[in-house]
Design an enzyme around this catalytic site. Structure first.
Site, short mmCIF file in Angstrom:
data_model
loop_
_atom_site.label_atom_id
_atom_site.label_comp_id
_atom_site.label_asym_id
_atom_site.label_seq_id
_atom_site.Cartn_x
_atom_site.Cartn_y
_atom_site.Cartn_z
CE LYS B 82 -1.03 2.75 4.44
NZ LYS B 82 -1.71 2.79 3.13
CB SER B 158 -5.31 2.93 4.38
OG SER B 158 -4.36 2.61 3.38
CB SER B 182 -4.56 3.92 0.45
OG SER B 182 -5.69 3.20 0.86
#
Lengths: 71, 467
Positions: B82, B158, B182
């Site tokens: 990420k 996310s 997330s």
């Protein structure tokens, strides 16, 4: 004699949230661009509903937050 | 087996092939980069591909093997992170326009360095919801991560790029972060395994923080053994993360074979069933059936726990971003910006009450873990919604989608419990949906053992995206 119960905090109305946003952004010297205004007020109304829920829970004064949360 | 075929399997199989000389790490890295180049546009998972670096790291693995050294349990396994993890030589985007203007990171995040030391090969940085304040995987700067099982649908967020890249077989595993769900939400939507460890277990050093009281990092993978190998490689105290517990590693990879034998497992009832759609409940029930579980337990005050998590999240994130909000509010993603602005204004009494309630809720969770070892709960109330959807109808009322998605993940991360999210269901439309396997703090081993048992029983597996 026990102390009279204080009124619970209700969720902010839109008008109340607008006034709060006005005052708090001024206190924090946080300019609020016009396109952000409605969304910020809406988000604060939602947060106030969450706060009303949390604040209405009867915790005792001995229920302390952990200084560092360590499960 | 060809490198191309290996990329469809899991990372442990790649590492074994590399270690036994059946394929070189460089060939695996080249095949990975070619695949990313050919397929990434379909899912928009990668924001940065570190091609030169991946080849150099793969060469180092091959050279170590030639010298007779052990390159580690993840030898030559391609992974990505990420883009809120610092990657040496790249600006750390954290999904933001502002972040990509920051100076290049001087060194890798702790988690990346530990995975590199275990032989893994970094392929790049992955798309995410801006500053991690997101459950959808949408991003106005980089475009949405797309769900490999239906590209018109959300990846979840996310850590959307992380789950999409793993589900699409672009890399064997990826790193994400989880504050309110997330990792678990995109793992559920994309049909992959995800781990949110105990709060304080894995170092967050070298990542862009979101909510210091609630942030966790963890892996996403296509097999339980990959999830375990990545998790084991990242364990251990790190002085650079102030909440990382000074605790020796508790490796889990060697314990997967123990299965669920001897563990007391129950389903979470009450609020964890009321707001769930049929496919979410069916997935939990399939896991319960496979494990012979009929016990149901209830956590009290789940709605208040969510409310507390919302307040802590908004207030800490808003305060963290205050200075940037003063000068650059209009450079934020509109989906993030107004919530951060509101968060910056939250009165302290709300935050302190939320933190006090957090402690109360933690004690109730601990009371349950005196009776059981592992809890099963849906990961998301429904499978991946269409990209762009803003509301959802749950039990007759219309809710903001972003709020509804986290109904089952947010109360559990509030009190730091370790959770393995397993892909254990499909909707009528064929979309995957996940189940949370929840354990007591510091007992990731229990969650892993149950996840492995479900995988062995064929209940949990990562579906291959069609087309």
């Amino acid at each position: 004699m026990s102390a009279p119960a204080s009124p619970l905090q209700p969720q902010l109305s839109r008008d109340e949230a607008e006034r709060f946003v006005e005052a708090a952004t001024a206190a924090l010297a946080l300019p609020l661009p016009q396109p952000c205004r409605a969304g910020t007020v809406e988000a604060l109304v939602r947060l106030s509903a969450a706060a009303a829920l949390v604040l209405s829970f009867p915790l005792s004064e001995r229920d302390e937050p952990a200084p560092v949360f360590r499960p | 087996m060809s490198a191309e075929a290996l990329l469809d399997g899991d990372g442990a199989a790649i590492a074994e092939a590399v270690r036994y000389g059946r394929v070189s790490a460089v060939v695996v890295a080249e095949a990975t980069l070619a695949r990313i180049s050919a397929r990434n546009a379909e899912v928009n998972a990668f924001t940065d591909v570190s091609a030169e670096r991946a080849i150099a790291e793969a060469k180092a693995v091959d050279e170590a093997l030639r010298r007779g050294e052990d390159p580690g349990p993840l030898a030559g396994v391609p992974f990505a992170v990420k883009n809120l993890f610092d990657i040496r030589g790249l600006p750390t985007r954290a999904g933001s326009r502002i972040g990509r203007e920051s100076p290049e990171a001087a060194r890798d995040a702790t988690a990346i360095r530990r995975l590199r030391a275990a032989g893994a090969v970094l392929a790049g940085g992955l798309n995410m919801g801006e500053y991690a304040y997101d459950f959808t995987g949408e991003n106005s700067h980089d475009g949405p991560s797309r769900n490999p099982h239906d590209r018109s649908r959300m990846s979840g967020g996310s850590s959307g790029g992380s789950a999409a890249a793993v589900a699409a077989r672009l890399v064997a595993f990826a790193l994400g972060s989880d504050t309110n769900g997330s990792i678990r939400v995109p793992a559920s939507f994309c049909g992959v395994f995800g781990l949110k460890p105990t709060f304080g277990r894995l170092s967050r050093a070298g990542t862009v923080p979101f909510v210091a009281s609630l942030d966790h990092v963890g892996p996403i993978a296509r097999s339980v053994r990959d999830l375990a190998l990545a998790y084991d490689a990242m364990q251990g105290w790190d002085a650079e993360d102030p909440v990382c517990r000074r605790k020796s590693p508790d490796p889990v990879a060697s314990q997967l074979g123990l299965g669920a034998e001897g563990l007391r497992v129950a389903r979470l009832g009450g609020a964890f069933r009321e707001a769930a759609e049929g496919s979410a409940l069916a997935a939990v029930d399939a896991c319960a059936l496979a494990l012979g579980v009929d016990r149901v337990v209830e956590l009290p005050e789940v709605a208040r726990a969510r409310a507390a998590a919302q307040i802590i999240t908004a207030a800490e994130a808003g305060a963290l971003h205050l200075e940037r909000l003063r000068t650059r509010a209009m450079d934020y993603d509109p989906a993030t910006r107004d919530r951060l602005l509101a968060g910056a204004l939250v009165p302290s009494a709300w935050v302190v009450a939320a933190q006090r309630f957090r402690r109360w809720f933690f004690e109730r969770a601990m009371a349950i873990f005196r009776e059981v070892d592992v809890l099963l709960a849906p990961a998301t109330p429904f499978p991946a919604p269409p990209i762009g959807e803003a509301t959802v109808s749950v039990g007759g009322s219309v809710l903001p989608l972003r709020l509804a998605i986290g109904a089952f993940t947010q109360p559990l991360s509030l009190v730091g419990l370790p959770v393995v999210c397993v892909p254990a269901g499909r909707s009528a439309e064929g979309l995957p949906i996940g189940v949370q396997v929840v354990a007591a703090p510091w007992r990731e081993d229990h969650a892993f053992r149950v996840a492995a048992a479900l995988e062995r029983a064929g209940v949990a597996s990562c579906p291959l995206p069609a087309g």
